[in-house]
Write a protein that holds these residues in place. Structure first.
Motif, PDB file in Angstrom:
ATOM      1  N   ILE C   5      11.918  -4.486   6.770  1.00 12.98           N
ATOM      2  CA  ILE C   5      11.654  -3.921   8.099  1.00 12.98           C
ATOM      3  C   ILE C   5      11.753  -5.061   9.093  1.00 12.98           C
ATOM      4  N   PHE C  71       6.399   1.818   8.216  1.00 17.53           N
ATOM      5  CA  PHE C  71       6.161   1.287   6.866  1.00 17.53           C
ATOM      6  C   PHE C  71       6.214   2.398   5.821  1.00 17.53           C
ATOM      7  N   ASP C  72       5.760   3.574   6.203  1.00 22.30           N
ATOM      8  CA  ASP C  72       5.857   4.705   5.270  1.00 22.30           C
ATOM      9  C   ASP C  72       7.322   4.974   4.927  1.00 22.30           C
ATOM     10  N   LEU C  78       9.865  -2.050  -0.195  1.00 21.34           N
ATOM     11  CA  LEU C  78       9.678  -3.085   0.830  1.00 21.34           C
ATOM     12  C   LEU C  78       9.494  -4.466   0.202  1.00 21.34           C
ATOM     13  N   ALA C  81       9.215  -8.177   5.744  1.00 17.22           N
ATOM     14  CA  ALA C  81       8.841  -7.575   7.032  1.00 17.22           C
ATOM     15  C   ALA C  81       8.849  -8.680   8.075  1.00 17.22           C
ATOM     16  N   GLU C 118      -0.094  -3.522   8.089  1.00 14.69           N
ATOM     17  CA  GLU C 118       0.647  -2.523   7.309  1.00 14.69           C
ATOM     18  C   GLU C 118       1.505  -3.192   6.235  1.00 14.69           C
ATOM     19  N   ALA C 119       2.025  -4.355   6.559  1.00 14.84           N
ATOM     20  CA  ALA C 119       2.846  -5.074   5.572  1.00 14.84           C
ATOM     21  C   ALA C 119       2.011  -5.477   4.358  1.00 14.84           C
ATOM     22  N   ARG C 122       1.113  -2.731   1.979  1.00 16.40           N
ATOM     23  CA  ARG C 122       2.170  -2.310   1.058  1.00 16.40           C
ATOM     24  C   ARG C 122       2.546  -3.401   0.062  1.00 16.40           C
TER      25      ARG C 122
END
Lengths: 236, 236, 236, 236
Positions: C5, C71-72, C78, C81, C118-119, C122
């Motif tokens: 991302i 992120f979803d 992933l 980021a 968020e990174a 995950r």
């Protein structure tokens, strides 16, 4: 009588001499140390005339025997030691003589090691006392044209920081005053005859001395390691 | 009468209250600002009982209108403004609520912006005055478990540094006191009943206050931006 | 397919777009995120035309729901980021609107928090992955005229440093690239028509991208947190 | 043939030897410099066996004539010079012999000056080339028990920074790699027989070498001065 050693004392309107006079006025017996006997004698005479106590000691900050003798002279009453030796050593690295680079380090950093070591050897057994170093903006970063001085001053500052941590629990307060810019003292006044006209751009020596006094008087539950000092006109 | 605004005032044995009392003893009229009226009133009562002058002002450091009103109340005699608001906000980033991170910034950094802006708006036209901020070791680097507080405090410190450079030539002295370690105040005494027994490890509030006084009194040819304060027992 | 991302993507000759293209060429599936759909689509089209894989995702870095959705969308693949959002926000503090200061923080620092959180949410369960931030010389110190940007960027850097320490043992590599000077991208070329003539003074975007690739590929026994990048003509 | 000088080469599984091998594999002719002839010969033999080109040069990093002769041997094809000399020198200042402190500086910092000066004397006329230094976490701050090493390494880093600024416009890229923690090399493996079992905590030499290669290959519109390298397990 509580005694201070201050090394790096030159002309009367210089930082070393004014540190001596102020701490004498604060009631300390001062060992006024430097390389030029007449300059030291003048400072001592002024201190004595003002009712204080002081002794001139000719000493080369880079000579171990001189520094040991200086601290021996202070004896058991030592409470404060200030390392103010070391001049700026400009120059590009590409053109620099080996001896010039080494001499910069010897006066600025190696002398600080000798002085600091002798200070903690005397102060640690007592469990208190201050060891203060004069730094510069050069202590904080490298700059084109000042590689030798930057390297030496950074070496001194980092040594001082290590000592601050190493001897804090023994009650020894190690501090470092970053003088950021030209000082309004005799050297600069002689070199630049117009300096008086731009006094606002020259750091007040009395103001720097205030910083040393402040650090020395701090209680051990509120010590500072570092203090930067500059004029309101300085770019930084 | 020379007036100081001090925001972030809580319990009597806290840094904010002691800053108020000391600067009142130094002869300043104090606007004692914080969120809890009774705490402010207690500080004011003590100052007045000691012959000083002070007024309580309930103000939320994060509310623009409160800060503008606070500075309006100080009027033309303002000479000193101290931003002491902001508590530690521990926590891992992975678990952190958005609002928690934002609130940390709002109290620590955004409030410092509002306060600092209003201060320079009043002081620049006068051409002198001090604007001082309370920092922490968190201001200097990131650490696991303290990302929100580190981020906010670093944001405040860098803002203060920018302001120091931006308003120095206007005669405004901006300073930042890095409090490195736990303070020997009421909060910690209540949380850790054994704290008194390890007082040597808690920073002396009077010693921190000395630092603020020292900064405020510096002449403009010898200003410091930053002062670190810790006990002799602190690891750093 | 390993997915990255990258947020803060704008014109083709900007850092965000070039990061997307390079990591696509390195074999990653890219979520190209930013606020302007046509710009994102152009980057995606180029990547796809070159045989890579990418998807445009319109997202506002300051909106929690957008970042969570982004992120979803990346899902379980992933691995990288990059937070590249945030523009310079010059201005003197004395004149600054409250909303302007807040918005600077919101885009530069708060968005970095949302994105970073968020990174790690995950990546930590997977036990590996990189989280990289774009910094600036502003991240390192305050400067007159840049208080808002300095404060926000310092807040982001210190947050990144805290996260680097907090998640290293979980296998997450957090890094920060300090872009020190103007970038030779579309923005500057448009603003200064003569910029091409002084290209030597503009940082090579490809060179910055090299730094991000280098950090992402480091083995976990040799991670760097920070990399500074500038041209040979930069004063620093 | 493009030539590199790498000084501070010891055992095969050390940073110096691995730097030589990697840059030989990258196509450079290597002058393998250090104090121990058999160690240098072993590195040269391996490089030659792998199809590369290298020559052993016995040289003491602290001896001016050795360093001048070393650079003379490289001749006009010099493109890269790496200063990797200098070991840790632990010890408390209070107990430290004068010669020990001086020797720490001589190997770590003074040798770096000699080497750097000779490098820029050869590279500046060509208008390009890299000069890289091996640093340590000790380069960044003072720590109890490491005053001598901290002082020397900080002196070297600040010298390198000054040189980076002084020679950038001449096309010379000066860089500094901060190795933060113990290296997974022969020295540590011999001293701690259990080191293999905690390899995750020892920095990958190949990873450090990657950093040097990355710096050397950077285009002049995207140079880094400093790169920190540590394992994911390091506390910092």
């Amino acid at each position: 009588m509580a005694t201070a050693i201050i090394i790096g004392v030159g002309p009367d309107q210089g930082l070393g001499a004014q540190l001596c006079k102020r701490f004498a006025a604060e009631g300390l017996n001062i060992l006024v140390a430097g390389r030029t006997k007449p300059a030291l004698d003048a400072v001592v005479a002024d201190i004595v005339a003002a009712g204080g106590r002081a002794t001139a000691v000719v000493a080369d900050a880079t000579v171990e025997a001189d520094i040991v003798a200086l601290f021996d002279k202070a004896g058991a009453d030592l409470e404060l030691a200030i390392y103010n030796a070391g001049n700026n050593t400009p120059g590009k690295i590409i053109d620099m003589e080996t001896g010039y680079f080494e001499q910069s380090w010897r006066v600025v950093c190696f002398g600080g090691f000798l002085f600091g070591r002798e200070a903690v050897r005397r102060l640690v057994p007592k469990g208190f006392g201050s060891l203060l170093f004069t730094g510069a903006s050069a202590s904080l970063r490298g700059r084109s044209g000042y590689g030798a001085f930057n390297s030496s001053k950074a070496g001194l500052r980092t040594l001082a920081q290590a000592m601050a941590k190493e001897y804090a629990a023994d009650g020894i307060h190690v501090g470092h005053v970053v003088v950021d810019g030209p000082i309004g003292g005799e050297k600069i006044m002689k070199r630049f005859p117009d300096a008086a006209g731009r006094e606002e751009r020259l750091i007040s020596i009395a103001g720097i001395v205030d910083g040393f006094v402040f650090l020395h008087k701090q209680p051990r539950r509120a010590w500072s390691f570092e203090l930067d000092v500059r004029t309101s006109q300085e770019s930084w």
